[in-house]
Scaffold this active site. Sequence first.
Site, mmCIF file in Angstrom:
data_model
loop_
_atom_site.group_PDB
_atom_site.id
_atom_site.type_symbol
_atom_site.label_atom_id
_atom_site.label_comp_id
_atom_site.label_asym_id
_atom_site.label_seq_id
_atom_site.Cartn_x
_atom_site.Cartn_y
_atom_site.Cartn_z
ATOM 1 N N GLU A 55 0.801 -1.061 -0.041
ATOM 2 C CA GLU A 55 0.045 -0.266 -0.134
ATOM 3 C C GLU A 55 0.908 1.218 0.038
ATOM 4 O O GLU A 55 1.889 1.412 0.652
ATOM 5 C CB GLU A 55 -0.904 -0.052 1.169
ATOM 6 C CG GLU A 55 -1.808 1.162 1.426
ATOM 7 C CD GLU A 55 -2.724 1.119 2.848
ATOM 8 O OE1 GLU A 55 -3.855 1.838 2.722
ATOM 9 O OE2 GLU A 55 -2.330 0.223 3.562
ATOM 10 N N LYS A 124 -9.137 2.616 -2.202
ATOM 11 C CA LYS A 124 -9.416 1.834 -0.825
ATOM 12 C C LYS A 124 -10.877 2.343 -0.516
ATOM 13 O O LYS A 124 -11.255 3.328 -0.602
ATOM 14 C CB LYS A 124 -8.470 2.226 0.284
ATOM 15 C CG LYS A 124 -8.308 1.577 1.548
ATOM 16 C CD LYS A 124 -7.350 1.823 2.223
ATOM 17 C CE LYS A 124 -7.126 1.349 3.656
ATOM 18 N NZ LYS A 124 -6.081 1.596 4.401
ATOM 19 N N CYS A 180 -5.627 -3.040 1.956
ATOM 20 C CA CYS A 180 -5.464 -3.074 3.445
ATOM 21 C C CYS A 180 -6.840 -3.170 4.323
ATOM 22 O O CYS A 180 -7.181 -4.448 4.419
ATOM 23 C CB CYS A 180 -4.703 -1.915 4.057
ATOM 24 S SG CYS A 180 -3.928 -2.324 5.413
#
Length: 682
Positions: A55, A124, A180
């Site tokens: 990330e 994300k 994540c």
Amino acid sequence: MSISEFWSVYSHGFARVAAVTVPVRVADPAANAAHVVEQARACHDEGVAVAVFPELCLSGYAIDDLFLQDPLLEAVQDALADVVDASAELRPVLIVGAPLEAGGRVLNCAVVVQGGRILGVAPKSYVPTYRELYERRWFAPGDDRRGATLRLLGEDVPFGPDLIFEASDVAGLRLHVEVCEDMWVPVPPSAEAALAGATVLANLSGSPITVARAEDRRLLVRSASARCLAAYVYAAAGQGESSTDLSWDGQTMVYECGDLLGETERFPDGPRRTVVDVDLDRLRQERLRQGTFDDNRRTLAARTAEFRTVRFELRPPAGDVGLRRKVDRFPFVPDDPERLALDCYEAYNIQVSGLEQRLTSIGTPKVVIGVSGGLDSTHALIVAAKAMDRLGRPRSDILAYTLPGFATGTETKDRAWRLGRSLGVSFEEIDIRPAATQMLTDLGHPYGRGEKVYDVTFENVQAGLRTDYLFRLANHLGGIVLGTGDLSELALGWATYGVGDQMSHYVINSGVPKTLIQHLIRWVIASSQFSDETNMVLDEILDQEISPELVPAGDDGVLQSTQAKIGPYELQDFTLFWTLRHGLRPSKIAFLQWHAWHSAALGEWPPGFPHDERSEYDLATIRSWMSLFFRRFFANQFKRSAIPNGPKVAAGGTLSPRGDWRMPSDASAAAWLADLERVPEA
């Protein structure tokens, strides 16, 4: 299939993936892009199809308010352009993390790059702001960007969490990307993507390390891969990230259907790559079998139908690039000592409890069993002994018989007697030779005239008489006949049909392959289930040649060998597992079998496996025995269609027509044998 195609993993439904962690320079996108490109070139050289980086790896994850600084955001654009330019000469799909502006906000993004272009961007969806995480200060969530596009490096590219990237020239390679925290929520974007058809799920993670967090990640990745029937590729941030308030371990791992394919050391010095071959065929087959997977898709069709597909051409490498995947020689038998011990404990107790239930449901019948001194009948006897112990019944209620025929060895019969005495069961001997001679004479068989003709009739007369005696003894003495034949024999049809060892009132080993039975007996010895005297006999039985002992030894004194007739059980059980459990093509099974068995010195062996029995096989031998397997497997289905009740034991499956396997008895093996022709003879 050419020889070069046969040796290519991509010809057999695999795709090579890499989870990569790289050193990061805080807020230095140019340096970070250089690290990414360096690893991307290494992945290209290794034949990788998909490479996943951490990330925000182009900027660094822990840079706080610098995410909102124009110099940083502009440097990220330049760094991304460097990665895109470099990718023009590289094969892998590169997935890199970067902060990107979109619609007046900055989003934490995964950029998917391949062949000199950006295929798409996955933002994300779920941005954490709790405990040590504070991302909402800088980033907007991307869960509302489904169906969107983004202007990036002068091009409009697909943008959103609803993207699946599909290779046009690698069947089954359908990639989804999440970032994540997306993995940590109850319904991750990847779960919906899997229902929409994604097979490889990638996660770019920052994930600062605290005590025990690595195990939490493993749990989530493993469970996601198991529930989604997918491969899950995970790469976390590591060396170089800011240690102002946090630390980083650079964990990388790949799981497939709940199985760990590979991982790297944590807290590394320098870059690390987990490079493994994902079995796309396995994922497809598992989804075909588990119909509830698609039922779940139907429930969520309003969401999954909206996913967009972005296609690309991978141009996978041709020829032999090796196999980056552990292939167990014994798929029914784990190599790990603790796992093997647990499997044996469970398998043994499944059998014992199954027999307990059957005896209890009938009343209090005795158990009638034929004991030859071989592996199968030995194991069935010690299962019966433990069942009687647990039921509080005397072992003398087990009526064990040795039934010597024309080829029964003195040592084998002696072991059977000593085993019976050591266990305290009722044990007697009935010589079947007079009855067998009379039957052969009545049939007009040459042996009845004194000729040494040892054909199938000669063998089956003995096998049939043994079973006939056992059934009549059960009638006479108030018992049930306990069958001893195993899963491997059922697969190969190595049993006499009807009035023969194919039949019993209850069969205890029908869910256990031959290769596992040996380890079950070793576990029984190691776990002190019985006396030292019993263990001594069990040890001797493990060391003897597997033989039906139906044909007398020749002039050279060599005993009849089962494996010389129907093939090494270690090879045939391998073929059985991948056929029964995964439905693979014979050519692919041969490819895997060669990688598992071509060198005795390579790879792992189950604990306690004797060194002098560690074999190796060339491709011609593998092909030959596999041909026999499929011919026998199809020709003998009629025997399996009529087998008695018995418990399923191994996760690899069972051949009961009421359990894992339903198949017409007159099916043709032609398609399987035709595929086997694709395997080179050398």
